[in-house]
Scaffold this active site. Structure first.
Site, PDB file in Angstrom:
ATOM      1  N   CYS A   1      36.685 -66.936  -8.664  1.00 50.17           N
ATOM      2  CA  CYS A   1      35.867 -66.455  -9.790  1.00 50.17           C
ATOM      3  C   CYS A   1      34.688 -67.388 -10.016  1.00 50.17           C
ATOM      4  CB  CYS A   1      36.703 -66.350 -11.065  1.00 50.17           C
ATOM      5  SG  CYS A   1      37.765 -64.891 -11.146  1.00 50.17           S
TER       6      CYS A   1
ATOM      7  N   HIS B   1      38.645 -60.296 -10.851  1.00 45.85           N
ATOM      8  CA  HIS B   1      39.858 -61.017 -10.486  1.00 45.85           C
ATOM      9  C   HIS B   1      41.087 -60.109 -10.390  1.00 45.85           C
ATOM     10  CE1 HIS B   1      42.382 -64.677 -10.232  1.00 45.85           C
ATOM     11  NE2 HIS B   1      43.283 -63.881 -10.789  1.00 45.85           N
TER      12      HIS B   1
ATOM     13  N   HIS C   1      41.965 -62.167  -1.453  1.00 48.31           N
ATOM     14  CA  HIS C   1      40.919 -62.398  -0.442  1.00 48.31           C
ATOM     15  C   HIS C   1      41.437 -61.920   0.894  1.00 48.31           C
ATOM     16  CE1 HIS C   1      43.396 -65.976  -1.033  1.00 48.31           C
ATOM     17  NE2 HIS C   1      43.297 -66.218   0.261  1.00 48.31           N
TER      18      HIS C   1
HETATM   19  P1  5GP Z   1      44.882 -68.481   1.699  1.00 46.11           P
HETATM   20  O1  5GP Z   1      45.524 -69.771   2.173  1.00 46.11           O
HETATM   21  O2  5GP Z   1      45.089 -68.301   0.202  1.00 46.11           O
HETATM   22  O3  5GP Z   1      45.257 -67.269   2.471  1.00 46.11           O
HETATM   23  O4  5GP Z   1      43.331 -68.659   1.945  1.00 46.11           O
HETATM   24  C1  5GP Z   1      42.515 -69.439   1.121  1.00 46.11           C
HETATM   25  C2  5GP Z   1      41.324 -69.841   1.953  1.00 46.11           C
HETATM   26  O5  5GP Z   1      40.322 -70.343   1.082  1.00 46.11           O
HETATM   27  C3  5GP Z   1      41.619 -70.949   2.968  1.00 46.11           C
HETATM   28  O6  5GP Z   1      41.375 -70.473   4.289  1.00 46.11           O
HETATM   29  C4  5GP Z   1      40.679 -72.083   2.554  1.00 46.11           C
HETATM   30  O7  5GP Z   1      40.123 -72.756   3.672  1.00 46.11           O
HETATM   31  C5  5GP Z   1      39.623 -71.343   1.743  1.00 46.11           C
HETATM   32  N1  5GP Z   1      38.996 -72.163   0.717  1.00 46.11           N
HETATM   33  C6  5GP Z   1      39.608 -73.004  -0.142  1.00 46.11           C
HETATM   34  N2  5GP Z   1      38.722 -73.566  -0.987  1.00 46.11           N
HETATM   35  C7  5GP Z   1      37.507 -73.060  -0.629  1.00 46.11           C
HETATM   36  C8  5GP Z   1      36.174 -73.265  -1.134  1.00 46.11           C
HETATM   37  O8  5GP Z   1      35.916 -74.011  -2.092  1.00 46.11           O
HETATM   38  N3  5GP Z   1      35.161 -72.579  -0.514  1.00 46.11           N
HETATM   39  C9  5GP Z   1      35.403 -71.752   0.539  1.00 46.11           C
HETATM   40  N4  5GP Z   1      34.334 -71.124   1.085  1.00 46.11           N
HETATM   41  N5  5GP Z   1      36.636 -71.516   1.021  1.00 46.11           N
HETATM   42  C10 5GP Z   1      37.675 -72.169   0.457  1.00 46.11           C
HETATM   43 ZN    ZN Z   2      39.550 -65.112  -9.718  1.00 45.56          ZN
END
Ligand code: 5GP
Ligand code: ZN
Length: 122
Positions: free
Chosen positions: A7, A46, A105
């Protein structure tokens, strides 16, 4: 959701490399890419996971998935009817799947071949 990382990216409070967006969806590069193409596609509103988004606003889910495919087209992973070389779309839900940000995401992953299953059993 002022304490939600994504967000805050939508609000412009945290910088991100945006690749495409619509009025209601945003695509930006993952900060820790695991493939040559690693883009995250989110609704600007969200929802905590894909199921919540599907239940709450199925039209928005469709818009997010359309944006994911448009990103894959721009990255030359698909083009029109041609699906070569293709891409992988991942939405982790919950801790056992590895969800680390509680704002839905979709990971658009491409540019290298990927195994299946995605991780070895342990
Ligand atoms: P999940 O682990 O929830 O499936 O994916 C979260 C993703 O967010 C991870 O691949 C991580 O690298 C990415 N991520 C975490 N913090 C940030 C950020 O501040 N900026 C960006 N662009 N990606 C992020
Ligand atoms: Zn959010």
């Amino acid at each position: 959701m002022s304490d939600c990382l994504f967000c805050r990216i939508v609000a412009g409070e945290i910088p991100a490399t945006v690749v495409q967006q619509t009025d209601r969806a945003l695509a930006f590069r993952d900060i820790n890419p695991v493939a040559p193409t690693h883009v995250l596609v989110i609704p600007k509103e969200h929802y905590r996971n894909a199921g919540a988004l599907a239940a709450g606003d199925p039209g928005l889910l469709g818009e997010v998935l359309r944006l994911a495919d448009a990103v894959a087209e721009e990255e030359v992973l698909v083009s029109g009817d041609d699906v070569d070389p293709g891409y992988r779309l991942v939405a982790n839900t919950g801790p056992q799947a590895g969800q680390s940000v509680d704002h839905v995401h979709f990971h658009v992953l491409g540019g290298r071949s990927m195994g299946w299953p995605p991780w070895p059993p342990h």
